[in-house]
Design an enzyme around this catalytic site. Structure first.
Site, PDB file in Angstrom:
ATOM      1  N   ASP A 109     -13.805  12.015   5.946  1.00 37.21           N
ATOM      2  CA  ASP A 109     -13.731  10.791   6.756  1.00 37.21           C
ATOM      3  C   ASP A 109     -14.886   9.804   6.528  1.00 37.21           C
ATOM      4  O   ASP A 109     -16.019  10.058   6.972  1.00 37.21           O
ATOM      5  CB  ASP A 109     -13.694  11.135   8.251  1.00 37.21           C
ATOM      6  CG  ASP A 109     -12.637  12.167   8.616  1.00 37.21           C
ATOM      7  OD1 ASP A 109     -12.425  13.114   7.828  1.00 37.21           O
ATOM      8  OD2 ASP A 109     -12.042  12.048   9.698  1.00 37.21           O
ATOM      9  N   HIS A 145     -11.459  15.515  10.190  1.00 35.02           N
ATOM     10  CA  HIS A 145     -11.402  15.136  11.617  1.00 35.02           C
ATOM     11  C   HIS A 145     -12.616  15.574  12.429  1.00 35.02           C
ATOM     12  O   HIS A 145     -13.007  14.857  13.337  1.00 35.02           O
ATOM     13  CB  HIS A 145     -10.121  15.629  12.297  1.00 35.02           C
ATOM     14  CG  HIS A 145     -10.040  15.306  13.771  1.00 35.02           C
ATOM     15  ND1 HIS A 145      -9.859  14.025  14.233  1.00 35.02           N
ATOM     16  CD2 HIS A 145     -10.131  16.098  14.873  1.00 35.02           C
ATOM     17  CE1 HIS A 145      -9.831  14.047  15.565  1.00 35.02           C
ATOM     18  NE2 HIS A 145      -9.997  15.281  15.974  1.00 35.02           N
ATOM     19  N   HIS A 159     -15.675  15.918  11.363  1.00 35.64           N
ATOM     20  CA  HIS A 159     -16.819  15.115  10.900  1.00 35.64           C
ATOM     21  C   HIS A 159     -18.096  15.912  10.629  1.00 35.64           C
ATOM     22  O   HIS A 159     -19.174  15.327  10.576  1.00 35.64           O
ATOM     23  CB  HIS A 159     -17.119  13.966  11.876  1.00 35.64           C
ATOM     24  CG  HIS A 159     -16.104  12.871  11.850  1.00 35.64           C
ATOM     25  ND1 HIS A 159     -16.382  11.581  12.245  1.00 35.64           N
ATOM     26  CD2 HIS A 159     -14.808  12.856  11.458  1.00 35.64           C
ATOM     27  CE1 HIS A 159     -15.301  10.829  12.122  1.00 35.64           C
ATOM     28  NE2 HIS A 159     -14.326  11.586  11.656  1.00 35.64           N
ATOM     29  N   GLU A 187      -9.643   7.275   7.610  1.00 37.75           N
ATOM     30  CA  GLU A 187      -9.162   6.925   8.955  1.00 37.75           C
ATOM     31  C   GLU A 187     -10.194   6.205   9.817  1.00 37.75           C
ATOM     32  O   GLU A 187      -9.829   5.570  10.803  1.00 37.75           O
ATOM     33  CB  GLU A 187      -8.643   8.170   9.695  1.00 37.75           C
ATOM     34  CG  GLU A 187      -9.747   9.115  10.128  1.00 37.75           C
ATOM     35  CD  GLU A 187      -9.426   9.893  11.401  1.00 37.75           C
ATOM     36  OE1 GLU A 187      -8.326   9.769  11.936  1.00 37.75           O
ATOM     37  OE2 GLU A 187     -10.329  10.617  11.864  1.00 37.75           O
ATOM     38  N   ASN A 188     -11.499   6.336   9.455  1.00 41.72           N
ATOM     39  CA  ASN A 188     -12.560   5.689  10.248  1.00 41.72           C
ATOM     40  C   ASN A 188     -13.288   4.608   9.452  1.00 41.72           C
ATOM     41  O   ASN A 188     -14.409   4.219   9.804  1.00 41.72           O
ATOM     42  CB  ASN A 188     -13.572   6.723  10.728  1.00 41.72           C
ATOM     43  CG  ASN A 188     -12.943   7.902  11.431  1.00 41.72           C
ATOM     44  OD1 ASN A 188     -12.943   9.017  10.911  1.00 41.72           O
ATOM     45  ND2 ASN A 188     -12.373   7.669  12.597  1.00 41.72           N
ATOM     46  N   ASN A 205      -5.524  10.734  13.019  1.00 45.04           N
ATOM     47  CA  ASN A 205      -5.126  10.219  14.328  1.00 45.04           C
ATOM     48  C   ASN A 205      -5.513   8.749  14.515  1.00 45.04           C
ATOM     49  O   ASN A 205      -4.978   8.072  15.389  1.00 45.04           O
ATOM     50  CB  ASN A 205      -5.719  11.076  15.454  1.00 45.04           C
ATOM     51  CG  ASN A 205      -7.209  11.252  15.337  1.00 45.04           C
ATOM     52  OD1 ASN A 205      -7.732  11.665  14.294  1.00 45.04           O
ATOM     53  ND2 ASN A 205      -7.933  10.935  16.391  1.00 45.04           N
ATOM     54  N   HIS A 206      -6.442   8.247  13.675  1.00 47.68           N
ATOM     55  CA  HIS A 206      -6.820   6.826  13.754  1.00 47.68           C
ATOM     56  C   HIS A 206      -6.054   5.941  12.752  1.00 47.68           C
ATOM     57  O   HIS A 206      -6.437   4.793  12.522  1.00 47.68           O
ATOM     58  CB  HIS A 206      -8.322   6.663  13.523  1.00 47.68           C
ATOM     59  CG  HIS A 206      -9.160   7.213  14.641  1.00 47.68           C
ATOM     60  ND1 HIS A 206      -9.198   6.638  15.898  1.00 47.68           N
ATOM     61  CD2 HIS A 206      -9.960   8.306  14.714  1.00 47.68           C
ATOM     62  CE1 HIS A 206     -10.010   7.346  16.682  1.00 47.68           C
ATOM     63  NE2 HIS A 206     -10.478   8.367  15.987  1.00 47.68           N
ATOM     64  N   HIS A 215      -5.718  17.390   8.925  1.00 49.98           N
ATOM     65  CA  HIS A 215      -6.516  16.646   9.895  1.00 49.98           C
ATOM     66  C   HIS A 215      -6.353  17.319  11.254  1.00 49.98           C
ATOM     67  O   HIS A 215      -5.337  17.130  11.938  1.00 49.98           O
ATOM     68  CB  HIS A 215      -6.034  15.194   9.922  1.00 49.98           C
ATOM     69  CG  HIS A 215      -7.032  14.273  10.522  1.00 49.98           C
ATOM     70  ND1 HIS A 215      -8.140  13.850   9.842  1.00 49.98           N
ATOM     71  CD2 HIS A 215      -7.103  13.710  11.743  1.00 49.98           C
ATOM     72  CE1 HIS A 215      -8.853  13.044  10.614  1.00 49.98           C
ATOM     73  NE2 HIS A 215      -8.246  12.953  11.788  1.00 49.98           N
TER      74      HIS A 215
HETATM   75 FE   LIG Z   1     -12.290  11.029  11.486  1.00 48.33          FE
HETATM   76 FE   LIG Z   2      -9.509  12.108  13.261  1.00 47.78          FE
END
Ligand SMILES: [Fe+2]
Ligand SMILES: [Fe+2]
Length: 272
Positions: free
Chosen positions: A8, A178, A180, A39-40, A67-68, A153
């Site tokens: 990520d 996810h 991190h 995703e981030n 999820n993002h 994830h």
């Molecule tokens: Fe993330």
């Molecule tokens: Fe995530």
């Protein structure tokens, strides 16, 4: 085949180290395929078309999400035309974009990349086990493709490990994203699938999972509405996992990767 998966990317700090290091690592290690979870990437929340384009131009072959995925609403549109950007495969039917894509390398080898989301301590999603079963049946390793990389994830390590053993021998790499934080359990499972519970984020580790510390601390200590979560802006560590596969598409080597920033550095000792 030489594969690099990068966890990520969080905000500008993460993007900076990614764009600086990917071209160098690609050349130095003779990488065939580079996959990045994005995703981030946009201020900690989702990804924009411009950022996705920068990643692909820097030598990234495929960007995965989580999820993002759709925090930046433009992703709902451009994911439909960007074949190298995928979102978790177990979103409900009708969700924009795809959960898997077949990437062709410079040596004309085919890498199936699948993005799947866990369900433990996460939003309700379709069954990830059924989803991967269906995908692997449609595009089997050694038959329809030369490597299979799964970005799992998910939050719970138990779900990640169960999933990895479920596909052991049918994928080249299952790597968690996810949470991190990089885990120290990188290994090749008994039937040849490389596995690491979490690749770690590519971001500033003087933070709370990539976010400036003050606001998360405040939210844990005071139950009052506060300000926005902002990505931490210090020097970032590029975190991921390096895997080499043989002619069968299964893994023969695996090593963690941590480049730049404040974490202890790690690079594979088996490439150049
Ligand atoms: Fe993330
Ligand atoms: Fe995530």
């Amino acid at each position: 085949m030489r594969l690099l998966f990068i966890g990520d990317v969080v905000g500008r700090a993460g993007r900076t180290v990614l764009l600086e290091e990917v071209p160098k690592l690609r050349a130095a290690w003779g990488l065939d395929c580079v996959i990045v979870n994005g995703e981030n990437a946009a201020g900690g929340f989702g990804i924009t078309e411009t950022i996705c384009g920068e990643f692909l131009n820097a030598g990234v072959d495929c960007v995965t999400l989580g999820n993002h995925a759709f925090d930046q609403r433009e992703a709902l549109v451009f994911i439909e035309r960007e074949r190298h950007l995928i979102r978790p495969i177990n979103y409900p039917p009708g969700t924009p974009g795809c959960g898997a894509t077949l990437i062709e390398t410079a040596k004309a080898e085919r890498v199936l990349v699948v993005n799947v989301m866990g369900r433990v301590f996460m939003d309700a999603m379709d069954d990830p086990f059924a989803a991967i079963e269906k995908e692997l049946a449609a595009c089997a390793l050694g038959q329809a493709c030369d490597a299979v990389v799964v970005d799992l994830h998910a939050e719970a390590t138990s779900e990640k490990q169960a999933f990895a053993h479920f596909v052991d021998g049918r994928a080249s790499l299952v790597v968690g994203t996810h949470t991190h934080v990089p885990t120290a359990d990188h290994q090749i499972l008994p039937h040849g699938t490389a596995y690491m519970s979490d690749a770690g984020m590519t971001g500033d580790y003087d933070s709370v999972i990539g976010v400036e510390k003050d606001e998360p601390i405040r939210r844990f200590t005071r139950k009052l509405p506060g300000s926005r979560m902002e990505p931490a802006g210090g020097a970032a560590t590029l975190c991921g996992v390096a895997v080499e596969t043989d002619a069968t598409g299964l893994a023969v080597k695996i090593a963690p990767v941590r480049v730049g920033g404040r974490l202890s550095q790690a690079r594979p000792d088996f490439w150049g």
